[in-house]
Every structure is written in C-alpha cells, then in structure tokens.
Design a protein around this motif. Sequence first.
Motif, PDB file in Angstrom:
ATOM      1  N   GLY A  69      16.422  55.749   6.125  1.00  0.00           N
ATOM      2  CA  GLY A  69      17.305  55.325   7.210  1.00  0.00           C
ATOM      3  C   GLY A  69      18.446  54.487   6.671  1.00  0.00           C
ATOM      4  N   ARG A  70      19.300  54.062   7.575  1.00  0.00           N
ATOM      5  CA  ARG A  70      20.457  53.270   7.159  1.00  0.00           C
ATOM      6  C   ARG A  70      20.760  52.214   8.208  1.00  0.00           C
ATOM      7  NH1 ARG A  70      25.942  56.358   5.895  1.00  0.00           N
ATOM      8  NH2 ARG A  70      26.388  56.078   8.076  1.00  0.00           N
ATOM      9  N   ALA A  71      20.944  50.986   7.742  1.00  0.00           N
ATOM     10  CA  ALA A  71      21.347  49.904   8.637  1.00  0.00           C
ATOM     11  C   ALA A  71      22.809  50.113   9.021  1.00  0.00           C
ATOM     12  CB  ALA A  71      21.168  48.559   7.948  1.00  0.00           C
ATOM     13  N   SER A  72      23.151  49.719  10.225  1.00  0.00           N
ATOM     14  CA  SER A  72      24.525  49.876  10.699  1.00  0.00           C
ATOM     15  C   SER A  72      25.415  48.769  10.135  1.00  0.00           C
ATOM     16  CB  SER A  72      24.557  49.819  12.227  1.00  0.00           C
ATOM     17  OG  SER A  72      24.260  48.504  12.673  1.00  0.00           O
ATOM     18  N   ALA A  73      26.718  48.954  10.252  1.00  0.00           N
ATOM     19  CA  ALA A  73      27.668  47.919   9.822  1.00  0.00           C
ATOM     20  C   ALA A  73      27.445  46.630  10.609  1.00  0.00           C
ATOM     21  CB  ALA A  73      29.104  48.410   9.991  1.00  0.00           C
ATOM     22  N   VAL A  74      27.123  46.749  11.885  1.00  0.00           N
ATOM     23  CA  VAL A  74      26.867  45.563  12.712  1.00  0.00           C
ATOM     24  C   VAL A  74      25.653  44.808  12.184  1.00  0.00           C
ATOM     25  CG1 VAL A  74      26.176  44.790  15.026  1.00  0.00           C
ATOM     26  CG2 VAL A  74      27.946  46.538  14.773  1.00  0.00           C
ATOM     27  N   THR A  75      24.601  45.545  11.843  1.00  0.00           N
ATOM     28  CA  THR A  75      23.384  44.931  11.333  1.00  0.00           C
ATOM     29  C   THR A  75      23.643  44.240  10.000  1.00  0.00           C
ATOM     30  OG1 THR A  75      22.039  46.572  12.450  1.00  0.00           O
ATOM     31  CG2 THR A  75      20.998  45.395  10.652  1.00  0.00           C
ATOM     32  N   LEU A  76      24.318  44.916   9.094  1.00  0.00           N
ATOM     33  CA  LEU A  76      24.596  44.322   7.786  1.00  0.00           C
ATOM     34  C   LEU A  76      25.540  43.130   7.909  1.00  0.00           C
ATOM     35  CD1 LEU A  76      24.793  47.585   5.687  1.00  0.00           C
ATOM     36  CD2 LEU A  76      22.945  45.898   5.719  1.00  0.00           C
ATOM     37  N   THR A  77      26.474  43.194   8.843  1.00  0.00           N
ATOM     38  CA  THR A  77      27.364  42.054   9.077  1.00  0.00           C
ATOM     39  C   THR A  77      26.563  40.856   9.580  1.00  0.00           C
ATOM     40  OG1 THR A  77      29.264  43.483   9.467  1.00  0.00           O
ATOM     41  CG2 THR A  77      29.387  41.237  10.363  1.00  0.00           C
ATOM     42  N   SER A  78      25.570  41.089  10.413  1.00  0.00           N
ATOM     43  CA  SER A  78      24.742  39.971  10.879  1.00  0.00           C
ATOM     44  C   SER A  78      23.942  39.385   9.722  1.00  0.00           C
ATOM     45  CB  SER A  78      23.829  40.394  12.036  1.00  0.00           C
ATOM     46  OG  SER A  78      22.877  41.331  11.632  1.00  0.00           O
ATOM     47  N   LEU A  79      23.489  40.220   8.793  1.00  0.00           N
ATOM     48  CA  LEU A  79      22.780  39.712   7.620  1.00  0.00           C
ATOM     49  C   LEU A  79      23.700  38.882   6.731  1.00  0.00           C
ATOM     50  CD1 LEU A  79      20.521  42.623   6.289  1.00  0.00           C
ATOM     51  CD2 LEU A  79      19.805  40.427   7.201  1.00  0.00           C
ATOM     52  N   LEU A  80      24.909  39.371   6.501  1.00  0.00           N
ATOM     53  CA  LEU A  80      25.809  38.600   5.639  1.00  0.00           C
ATOM     54  C   LEU A  80      26.247  37.310   6.323  1.00  0.00           C
ATOM     55  CD1 LEU A  80      29.205  38.790   6.068  1.00  0.00           C
ATOM     56  CD2 LEU A  80      28.725  41.123   5.482  1.00  0.00           C
ATOM     57  N   THR A  81      26.359  37.302   7.644  1.00  0.00           N
ATOM     58  CA  THR A  81      26.673  36.074   8.374  1.00  0.00           C
ATOM     59  C   THR A  81      25.551  35.059   8.204  1.00  0.00           C
ATOM     60  OG1 THR A  81      28.022  37.260   9.987  1.00  0.00           O
ATOM     61  CG2 THR A  81      27.181  35.105  10.663  1.00  0.00           C
TER      62      THR A  81
END
Length: 164
Positions: A69-81
């Motif tokens: 699977g693949r995490a979405s850009a929104v999900t990865l942005t929340s992780l980097l935040t």
Amino acid sequence: PNAVTRNTLVEACVNGGNWTQAMELVEDVKKIESRNDEIAYNIVVFGLAKIGRENDAAKLVSELEEKGGRASAVTLTSLLTAALNDRRWGRAWGLFRGMKRAGVTPTVDSYRAMLRGLCASGELVQLDNARRLFREMRRVFGADGVDASTYNTLIAGHVEAGQT
C-alpha cells in the motif's frame, strides 16, 4: 457495512480518541479489500500523528507499505509535521524527500508544513533550510503555491531567529 461506512467508523473512532476500536476496524477492513485498507490506514495514521504519536503512526505506515500500500501525501505531511513539532529535523526532511522516492508528490501543504516547522525553530540553520525550500516551492508551484501566509511564515521565522 460498506467500505465508506467502515472508514467513516474508523474516522469517528480516531476523532473520539478510541484507538483500540479504530485499530480493530482497520483489522476488519484489511480482511475485505486492500484499497479501503489504505484509506483506513491513512485515517488512523493522520490521527495518531496529529496527537503527537508519530512513532505509532510511522509503524502503521511501514506496515501499510510492506503490504504494497501507499500512504497519501496528507498522511505523510501529518507525519512530517509531528516530526517538526518534536524538533526532529532529519526525520522531517527524510519524510519530505522520501515522499518523492515513494512516488507521492509533496503538495503545497507539505511544503507549507515544512516551512512552518523550520521557521518556528528559531535556529538560523533551519531558517536557511526554509529559505532554500521556499525557493524550491516557488519553482514547483509558481505564484499559485506562494501566498501571503507563506511570506508571513518566513517573516515570522526571521523574527524568531532574531534576523529582523
């Protein structure tokens, strides 16, 4: 219940802080359909990162990716935040640059999250990184991606770092 209903239930559990129930629902979704599995994972990862449980969120992203699977850009942005909020600059940069390697295009919001975190640091090194990232952002998105709030973030970063 159909996939939309299940994912709505997952989101309601996340928003209500009921992580055990949310994960039970994700486990149920996994048994049914992989696309909905990604959506459910993204909902839970986003929620965990939002409340500062970045390590737990990162584990879920790894699990999702191991399954193809693949995490979405929104999900990865929340992780980097979340990483930026913990002042984990290397981790945030790794997530940001890793998005491209994973085939996920960083969004305007991804860039803005990085800029906010770097500028809020009060550190000259991070402010320099923010300025470089800002130039990249202008190249990537042009005038559409750089608005008044982006400039205000940079100005605030200069003030925070004593560069007025």
